[in-house]
Each structure stands twice: as structure tokens, then as C-alpha cells.
Scaffold this active site. Structure first.
Site, PDB file in Angstrom:
ATOM      1  N   GLY A 153     -60.257  76.509 -64.017  1.00 61.21           N
ATOM      2  CA  GLY A 153     -60.050  76.895 -65.394  1.00 61.21           C
ATOM      3  C   GLY A 153     -59.089  76.421 -66.181  1.00 61.21           C
ATOM      4  N   ARG A 154     -57.902  76.646 -66.305  1.00 60.74           N
ATOM      5  CA  ARG A 154     -56.803  76.170 -67.378  1.00 60.74           C
ATOM      6  C   ARG A 154     -56.960  74.696 -67.411  1.00 60.74           C
ATOM      7  NH1 ARG A 154     -52.459  79.762 -64.847  1.00 60.74           N
ATOM      8  NH2 ARG A 154     -53.568  79.220 -63.005  1.00 60.74           N
ATOM      9  N   GLY A 164     -58.622  78.715 -58.562  1.00 58.06           N
ATOM     10  CA  GLY A 164     -56.858  79.098 -58.522  1.00 58.06           C
ATOM     11  C   GLY A 164     -56.307  77.929 -58.268  1.00 58.06           C
ATOM     12  N   LYS A 178     -66.898  87.735 -58.545  1.00 53.07           N
ATOM     13  CA  LYS A 178     -65.572  86.733 -58.946  1.00 53.07           C
ATOM     14  C   LYS A 178     -64.279  87.818 -58.304  1.00 53.07           C
ATOM     15  CE  LYS A 178     -62.894  83.829 -61.747  1.00 53.07           C
ATOM     16  NZ  LYS A 178     -61.618  84.438 -62.364  1.00 53.07           N
ATOM     17  N   CYS A 186     -60.024  90.926 -62.639  1.00 49.11           N
ATOM     18  CA  CYS A 186     -59.042  90.992 -63.820  1.00 49.11           C
ATOM     19  C   CYS A 186     -58.134  91.991 -63.661  1.00 49.11           C
ATOM     20  CB  CYS A 186     -59.932  91.137 -65.227  1.00 49.11           C
ATOM     21  SG  CYS A 186     -58.505  91.295 -66.641  1.00 49.11           S
ATOM     22  N   PRO A 237     -64.559  81.758 -66.106  1.00 46.31           N
ATOM     23  CA  PRO A 237     -64.787  82.666 -67.366  1.00 46.31           C
ATOM     24  C   PRO A 237     -63.328  82.663 -67.814  1.00 46.31           C
ATOM     25  CG  PRO A 237     -65.014  83.781 -65.119  1.00 46.31           C
ATOM     26  CD  PRO A 237     -64.877  82.368 -64.590  1.00 46.31           C
ATOM     27  N   MET A 238     -63.098  82.471 -68.970  1.00 48.37           N
ATOM     28  CA  MET A 238     -61.697  82.761 -69.587  1.00 48.37           C
ATOM     29  C   MET A 238     -61.868  83.407 -70.919  1.00 48.37           C
ATOM     30  SD  MET A 238     -59.602  79.260 -68.809  1.00 48.37           S
ATOM     31  CE  MET A 238     -61.029  78.159 -68.949  1.00 48.37           C
TER      32      MET A 238
HETATM   33  C1  LIG Z   1     -57.081  82.552 -70.936  1.00 49.71           C
HETATM   34  C2  LIG Z   1     -57.621  83.044 -69.690  1.00 49.71           C
HETATM   35  C3  LIG Z   1     -58.613  84.165 -69.772  1.00 49.71           C
HETATM   36  C4  LIG Z   1     -59.176  84.514 -68.528  1.00 49.71           C
HETATM   37  N1  LIG Z   1     -60.361  85.241 -68.663  1.00 49.71           N
HETATM   38  C5  LIG Z   1     -61.025  85.540 -67.384  1.00 49.71           C
HETATM   39  C6  LIG Z   1     -62.050  86.424 -67.514  1.00 49.71           C
HETATM   40  O1  LIG Z   1     -62.761  86.796 -68.639  1.00 49.71           O
HETATM   41  N2  LIG Z   1     -62.616  86.423 -66.366  1.00 49.71           N
HETATM   42  C7  LIG Z   1     -62.322  86.336 -64.990  1.00 49.71           C
HETATM   43  O2  LIG Z   1     -62.795  86.553 -64.108  1.00 49.71           O
HETATM   44  N3  LIG Z   1     -61.049  85.390 -65.209  1.00 49.71           N
HETATM   45  C8  LIG Z   1     -60.582  85.211 -66.219  1.00 49.71           C
HETATM   46  N4  LIG Z   1     -59.491  84.409 -66.216  1.00 49.71           N
HETATM   47  C9  LIG Z   1     -59.046  83.839 -64.698  1.00 49.71           C
HETATM   48  C10 LIG Z   1     -59.799  82.414 -64.459  1.00 49.71           C
HETATM   49  O3  LIG Z   1     -61.050  82.676 -64.563  1.00 49.71           O
HETATM   50  C11 LIG Z   1     -59.113  82.084 -63.406  1.00 49.71           C
HETATM   51  O4  LIG Z   1     -59.490  82.614 -62.137  1.00 49.71           O
HETATM   52  C12 LIG Z   1     -57.507  81.672 -63.288  1.00 49.71           C
HETATM   53  O5  LIG Z   1     -57.172  81.022 -64.614  1.00 49.71           O
HETATM   54  C13 LIG Z   1     -57.273  80.765 -61.987  1.00 49.71           C
HETATM   55  O6  LIG Z   1     -58.147  79.432 -62.259  1.00 49.71           O
HETATM   56  P1  LIG Z   1     -56.993  78.186 -62.743  1.00 49.71           P
HETATM   57  O7  LIG Z   1     -55.797  78.031 -61.813  1.00 49.71           O
HETATM   58  O8  LIG Z   1     -58.007  77.154 -62.405  1.00 49.71           O
HETATM   59  O9  LIG Z   1     -57.096  78.248 -64.376  1.00 49.71           O
HETATM   60  C14 LIG Z   1     -58.702  83.904 -67.315  1.00 49.71           C
HETATM   61  C15 LIG Z   1     -57.652  82.965 -67.446  1.00 49.71           C
HETATM   62  C16 LIG Z   1     -57.219  82.514 -68.553  1.00 49.71           C
HETATM   63  C17 LIG Z   1     -56.391  81.373 -68.601  1.00 49.71           C
END
Ligand SMILES: Cc1cc2nc3c(=O)[nH]c(=O)nc-3n(C[C@H](O)[C@H](O)[C@H](O)COP(=O)(O)O)c2cc1C
Length: 331
Positions: free
Chosen positions: A230-231, A205, A132, A93, A10-11
Site C-alpha cells: 500500500g503506502r 501490511g 480483504k 476498514c 486499495p487506498m
Molecule cells: C490513505 C489510505 C487509504 C486506505 N483506504 C483503504 C480502502 O479504501 N480499502 C481498504 O481495504 N484498505 C484501505 N487502506 C489500507 C490499505 O489497503 C492497506 O491495508 C494498509 O495500508 C496496509 O498496507 P501497507 O502497510 O502496505 O500500507 C488504506 C490505507 C491508506 C494509507
């Protein structure tokens, strides 16, 4: 239970319904997550705006945040009625705004409240309710607090937990820093899996490539059941075309980036005819040519023109022609 072997995180501001529709063109099997939606927004706001999605997005979870059990249970029920496959509760969050509302990661400090929130959601729906979370917050010792929390979540019937394997520092780091600075601890996630092998555990992560995802799913018998990316998926969405083949034993797809754009056009046309602005969809597609010739041109042509010509599908067709020309050039 639907497979969580490969999930897309979720982002907020990113994984809206258009983004998820686009991702679904790249992978049929990954489990998709909505942006975080605050329960009160669903209770008091425009439900269609927050909840509507396209049927092709399944499997798709609605992520909800909040701390009022009554509103959370109502929001979860609305999510189920709109057809989501899962309700995911946000305990990760770290933003200031979210802390002011007393939800997100700071709730990991108040497990009684977490239990009431989750219990009321579980009671109101027939679809799975998942969590989460982080491994802890601020001064916590994650090796102490995380197992305590998981024990309690399991007792109330939570079967799937997605762990963003780093702490959230609520005072002193902003959300972006909170995704980068606190160190990742995958060993702790494996320890949790070892303690509760029946838990459906998803590691999140720093899973920033297909290779890394494969490694984390195949290194020892306490591997998580799934990974969440995510990213990396947003920056380079075309990598998602490998998922169904690598993680779900599906036939290898031979789609090109051009095919994906062409497949998106009818959807974009329909959405434009319903009043959606072109750039609200194309902004999620800017990374499609990441790492290949013409990537910069694709990105800049769409970024410059889509916001100006909000209803004009030709922008994307022109961008496609331009990148085809660049790719044909002999160096
Ligand atoms: C722009 C952005 C928005 C995010 N929004 C949420 C969100 O709405 N809910 C949530 O649980 N995590 C949110 N996250 C965190 C991601 O879900 C994830 O936990 C985090 O980016 C680590 O994963 P990654 O290293 O694969 O990016 C967000 C991350 C980014 C970069």
C-alpha cells in the site's frame, strides 16, 4: 485465475482511476485495486463517477463496502458490467464512519451477515469475489476467530483472501493508528496457508519494499501466494518498475522517471480536455522522483502550480525541464 503475486492496495482518496493509470505505466503485471466504494453510492449515485476506468488498468479489482446484500449484489453486478476483473469485499476498514454504516472491519463480528453479503454478490456475477480482512478486531483472539471465518468463507466459495495481518481496534484507534499500532502477525497468515494450502492467500501490511516482498514470498513452503503493498507504492511509485522483472520474469525495463512523465502527458491532455483538473492527476505523481536529486523541486513545483493552472499541461512540462536542469548540475 489472474495472478495476485503482487497487488497494490486499495487506498481511499489515493487509488482512483488516475492513480491506477499512472501505476500501470510503472508495472504491467501488478494487480490493482480501486479505492473502497460504498455499495449504496453505486446504487444511488453517479455510476460513471464511481466506476469508470481506463482499459489499460487491467488487471483491476473494484473494492466494495456495505452490509446490505441486495445493494451489494447490485453494486457487484455494476462492477462486472463496467469491466472490472474482480470484486473485493472490504472487511478491514476500521473508521468510525464505516462502523456507523455497519460495514468494513466491524462485520468480522457478524459472520452470518458476511455470508449473506458475499453469497448474494457471488450469485450476481461471473467474476471472482474476494475478501480483504484483518486478523481480528478488538479483544478477539486472532488464532481463534480468523480460522473460523476463513473456514466459512471457503465453504461459500471464496478462493482468494487478502489479509491485512494486524487487528483492527475499533474503539480507541483512528484509521491511521490502525495501520501502525496493532502488531503485524505474519506467522498467523502462514498458519492459515498451512491449514488451507489451496487458498489463494495474499499478505498485506508492512510490505514496504521490494526486498521485503521477495522475502515474504520466498521464505518457506507456507508462504502466501502473493503480497499487497500500500503506502510504500504511493510514496515511492518508481519502485514498481521492478515488479514485472522480479516477480513475473519479464524482461528488465529500462524506463526512466522522465520516460514515465512523458508517457503520462497524452493521457493528462485527454483528461483535461474532458474537464479533469490537472492536479487531480499530478497529485499522484508527486512521489515519482522520491529519493533522487530534484525530488523536492518536482514536488513543490507541481503542488504550487497544478492547482492554480488547472487546465495547463505546460505545468508538468516546466517541472520536467526544471528537474532535468537540477539533475545536470555538477555538485
Ligand atoms: C490513505 C489510505 C487509504 C486506505 N483506504 C483503504 C480502502 O479504501 N480499502 C481498504 O481495504 N484498505 C484501505 N487502506 C489500507 C490499505 O489497503 C492497506 O491495508 C494498509 O495500508 C496496509 O498496507 P501497507 O502497510 O502496505 O500500507 C488504506 C490505507 C491508506 C494509507
Amino acid at each position: 485465475m489472474l495472478s495476485h503475486k503482487f497487488c497494490i492496495a486499495p487506498m481511499i482518496d489515493y487509488t482512483d482511476r488516475h492513480c491506477r493509470y499512472f501505476f500501470r505505466k510503472l508495472t504491467k503485471k501488478a494487480f490493482l485495486y480501486s479505492e473502497m466504494v460504498v455499495a449504496d453510492a453505486i446504487v444511488y449515485g453517479d455510476k460513471d463517477f464511481f466506476l469508470k476506468f481506463n482499459d489499460s488498468e487491467h488487471s483491476v479489482a473494484l473494492q466494495i463496502a456495505g452490509s446490505n446484500p441486495k445493494n451489494l449484489s447490485y453494486a457487484a453486478k455494476c462492477g462486472e458490467d463496467y469491466g472490472y476483473d474482480e470484486i473485493n469485499f472490504n472487511l478491514g476498514c476500521p473508521s468510525k464512519r464505516v462502523q456507523e454504516g455497519n460495514f468494513g472491519a466491524c462485520l468480522m463480528n457478524d459472520l452470518d451477515l458476511v455470508e449473506s453479503c458475499l453469497t448474494s454478490m457471488i450469485k450476481s456475477v461471473n467474476i471472482p469475489v474476494t475478501v480483504k480482512c484483518r486478523i481480528g478486531i478488538d479483544e478477539d483472539d486472532p488464532y481463534v476467530v480468523l480460522p473460523i471465518m476463513i473456514e466459512r468463507l471457503k465453504k461459500i466459495g471464496i478462493k482468494t483472501i487478502i489479509i491485512h495481518a494486524r487487528k483492527a481496534i475499533l474503539n480507541g484507534l483512528d484509521p491511521k493508528e490502525n495501520r501502525e499500532i496493532p502488531p503485524l502477525d505474519y506467522d498467523l497468515v502462514r498458519l492459515i496457508k498451512r491449514k488451507w494450502p489451496d487458498l489463494n492467500l495474499v499478505l498485506n501490511g508492512g510490505v514496504n519494499s521490494i526486498e521485503k516482498a521477495k522475502k515474504e514470498l520466498n521464505s518457506n513452503k507456507y508462504d502466501p501466494d502473493g503480497v499487497m503493498m500500500g503506502r510504500a507504492a504511493y510514496i515511492d511509485p518508481f519502485l514498481l518498475t521492478n515488479i514485472d522483472h522480479i516477480f513475473f520474469d519479464e524482461k528488465k525495463r529500462d524506463q526512466t522517471r522522465f520516460d514515465i512523465v512523458k508517457e503520462m502527458i497524452p493521457y493528462i491532455e485527454t483528461e483535461i480536455s474532458c474537464g479533469v483538473y490537472l492536479n487531480h492527476i499530478t497529485r499522484h505523481m508527486l512521489g515519482l522522483f522520491h529519493g533522487v536529486k530534484g525530488a523536492k523541486l518536482w514536488r513543490s513545483y507541481l503542488s504550487e502550480n497544478a492547482p492554480k493552472r488547472k487546465n495547463d499541461i505546460n505545468v508538468i512540462k516546466e517541472a520536467l525541464i526544471k528537474i532535468e536542469e537540477v539533475q545536470k548540475e555538477v555538485v
